[in-house]
Design an enzyme around this catalytic site. Structure first.
Site, PDB file in Angstrom:
ATOM      1  N   GLU A   1      10.177  15.110   7.030  1.00  0.00           N
ATOM      2  CA  GLU A   1       9.670  15.907   5.897  1.00  0.00           C
ATOM      3  C   GLU A   1       8.460  16.781   6.227  1.00  0.00           C
ATOM      4  O   GLU A   1       7.431  16.701   5.563  1.00  0.00           O
ATOM      5  CB  GLU A   1       9.358  14.977   4.714  1.00  0.00           C
ATOM      6  CG  GLU A   1      10.567  14.175   4.267  1.00  0.00           C
ATOM      7  CD  GLU A   1      10.290  13.247   3.100  1.00  0.00           C
ATOM      8  OE1 GLU A   1       9.127  13.147   2.674  1.00  0.00           O
ATOM      9  OE2 GLU A   1      11.241  12.608   2.624  1.00  0.00           O
TER      10      GLU A   1
ATOM     11  N   GLU B   1      20.356   9.571   4.482  1.00  0.00           N
ATOM     12  CA  GLU B   1      19.866   8.738   3.364  1.00  0.00           C
ATOM     13  C   GLU B   1      20.710   9.009   2.131  1.00  0.00           C
ATOM     14  O   GLU B   1      20.201   9.328   1.062  1.00  0.00           O
ATOM     15  CB  GLU B   1      18.384   9.058   3.079  1.00  0.00           C
ATOM     16  CG  GLU B   1      17.496   8.889   4.290  1.00  0.00           C
ATOM     17  CD  GLU B   1      16.006   9.112   3.997  1.00  0.00           C
ATOM     18  OE1 GLU B   1      15.610   9.147   2.817  1.00  0.00           O
ATOM     19  OE2 GLU B   1      15.244   9.261   4.966  1.00  0.00           O
TER      20      GLU B   1
HETATM   21  C1  XIL Z   1      11.784   5.246   0.130  1.00  0.00           C
HETATM   22  C2  XIL Z   1      12.169   3.768   0.034  1.00  0.00           C
HETATM   23  O1  XIL Z   1      13.531   3.672  -0.253  1.00  0.00           O
HETATM   24  C3  XIL Z   1      11.362   3.103  -1.043  1.00  0.00           C
HETATM   25  O2  XIL Z   1      11.604   1.689  -1.025  1.00  0.00           O
HETATM   26  C4  XIL Z   1       9.866   3.357  -0.829  1.00  0.00           C
HETATM   27  O3  XIL Z   1       9.153   2.826  -1.916  1.00  0.00           O
HETATM   28  C5  XIL Z   1       9.591   4.835  -0.728  1.00  0.00           C
HETATM   29  O4  XIL Z   1      10.389   5.398   0.308  1.00  0.00           O
HETATM   30  N1  XIL Z   1      12.732   9.885   2.028  1.00  0.00           N
HETATM   31  C6  XIL Z   1      12.582   9.020   3.073  1.00  0.00           C
HETATM   32  C7  XIL Z   1      12.607   7.572   2.840  1.00  0.00           C
HETATM   33  O5  XIL Z   1      12.540   9.477   4.237  1.00  0.00           O
HETATM   34  O6  XIL Z   1      11.791   6.860   3.733  1.00  0.00           O
HETATM   35  C8  XIL Z   1      12.225   7.215   1.421  1.00  0.00           C
HETATM   36  O7  XIL Z   1      12.425   5.820   1.239  1.00  0.00           O
HETATM   37  C9  XIL Z   1      13.031   8.037   0.443  1.00  0.00           C
HETATM   38  C10 XIL Z   1      12.792   9.506   0.633  1.00  0.00           C
END
Ligand code: XIL
Length: 395
Positions: free
Chosen positions: A173, A278
């Site tokens: 990001e 994701e």
């Molecule tokens: C999220 C997790 O799923 C949550 O449990 C945590 O509280 C916050 O982060 N982008 C990413 C992930 O790269 O690491 C994030 O994961 C979601 C958005």
């Protein structure tokens, strides 16, 4: 005497009738459920990983309770269905590197061992990210010292997991929505060189690991162009980038299928692998039409924003299944460009989307429901794959 024997005969007849009726009922219902199984549930394939074995890894993000084996039901589902794992949180800097001079490898080592003992691909998430960042980074004032500490952070982690972590989200990001660089502490202290350095440092320690840039909204044209510019700049320095991770926190209606397909094609033109890293599809209303996954955002909960607390209506369940099928159609069409599709969580109960971007909602974004049962979307994508295979063998 006569009366009682008539009664007995009648009783016997009614028992026989009852038995026969129940027998017929059982036969009929099993015939119906057989035909349902045939129509809706694929019969040949036993798991997601088997269905997509020849296409790409099928991955999943694991929370701490699965990694430490206290959620054994989810763990056995993971072993049955998936062949790649990502740690949902425990490899982020605030957890794995809480103090500048100390690491917390216990759970991460368990996570990696779980993957290796089960023959899985293991993905590392993530080396450089402004969120869930260990607080000690912000205490370093001097920019040279900050650069040294960042190099050490990356190299220590890459070395510890050398040979067992197969691929890394080296940077997560780094971009704004308009494609410019996000004003993170890394940009502030090191300038845009931090991006190429992060990839260089990781590859110096573990040249065999596949190195990814990962972000959300990677389908948005402006952000996409920014990502492409950024990756080209790193490549021009002779530093390797192996892949682009499109997070895939998507919705029922957007991004469009065209944008998803175009993005896969454009990223792969860089000569890199594309991974969907994701994946989850929110079925809930989107406050202010928020896209993506900027985790610092949070909104008020309300009935309007949380409409399915008592279960998902069939119509939305079907919409979700069709959306997954449409998306997987694109993934399968470009399977030569896609290395991995990872779901962000095992089942709906655990999904972070119950808490983001509004806390306390009931969302249904994954392939397994709250009781760990496969949803229509699960059968939908496996069925799609089976149909495509059949078409190929008949053509
Ligand atoms: C999220 C997790 O799923 C949550 O449990 C945590 O509280 C916050 O982060 N982008 C990413 C992930 O790269 O690491 C994030 O994961 C979601 C958005």
């Amino acid at each position: 005497m006569i009366c009682s024997s008539i009664n007995k005969a009648e009783k016997f007849r009614s028992i026989v009738r009852l038995v026969l009726q129940s027998f017929m009922f059982i036969i009929l219902t099993s015939l119906i459920s057989c035909s349902q199984t045939k129509d809706e549930k694929p019969v040949k394939v036993k798991s997601l990983k088997e269905a997509f074995e020849k296409d790409f890894y099928i991955g999943v993000a694991l929370n701490g309770r699965i990694i430490d084996q206290s959620d054994s039901a989810s763990l056995s589902l993971v072993k049955r269905e998936f062949n790649s794992i990502t740690a949902e949180n425990i490899m982020k800097s605030s957890i794995i590197h809480p103090q500048r001079d100390s690491f917390n490898f216990e759970l991460a080592d368990k996570f990696v061992a779980l993957g290796k003992n089960n023959g899985m691909h293991v993905h590392g998430h993530t080396l450089i990210w402004h969120s869930q960042l260990s607080p000690w980074f912000a205490t370093i004032e001097d920019s040279f010292e900050f650069k040294d500490a960042t190099e050490k952070h990356i190299k220590d982690l890459a070395l510890h997991f050398k040979g067992v972590v197969d691929s890394w989200d080296v940077v997560n990001e780094a971009l704004n929505e308009d494609g410019t660089l996000r004003n993170s502490i890394f940009l502030e202290k090191m300038g845009d060189e931090y991006l190429s350095l992060a990839f260089k440092w990781t590859s110096e320690v573990d040249p065999n690991a596949k190195l990814f840039y990962n972000d959300y909204n990677m389908t948005n044209p402006d952000k996409r162009q920014g990502a492409i510019r950024m990756i080209k700049k790193i490549q021009e320095k002779g530093i390797k980038v192996d892949g682009v991770g499109m997070q895939g926190h998507w919705h029922l209606d957007y991004p469009s299928l065209e944008e998803i397909e175009e993005s896969i094609l454009e990223y792969s033109k860089l000569g890199v692998q594309v991974a969907i890293t994701e994946l989850d599809i929110s079925v809930l209303p989107n406050p202010w039409d928020l896209e993506g996954a900027e985790i610092s955002q949070n909104f008020e909960n309300s009935e309007e924003m949380n409409p399915y607390t008592k279960g998902l209506p069939d119509s939305i369940q079907t919409k979700l299944a069709n959306r997954y099928k449409d998306i997987f159609k694109i993934f399968l069409k470009h399977r030569d460009k896609i290395s991995r599709v990872t779901f962000w969580g095992v089942n709906d109960r655990q999904s972070w989307l119950n808490g983001f971007p509004i806390r306390g909602r009931t969302n249904y974004p994954l392939l397994f429901d709250r009781e760990l049962k496969p949803k229509p979307a699960y059968y939908g994508i496996i069925g799609l794959k089976e149909k495509l295979d059949q078409l190929q063998t008949t053509n």
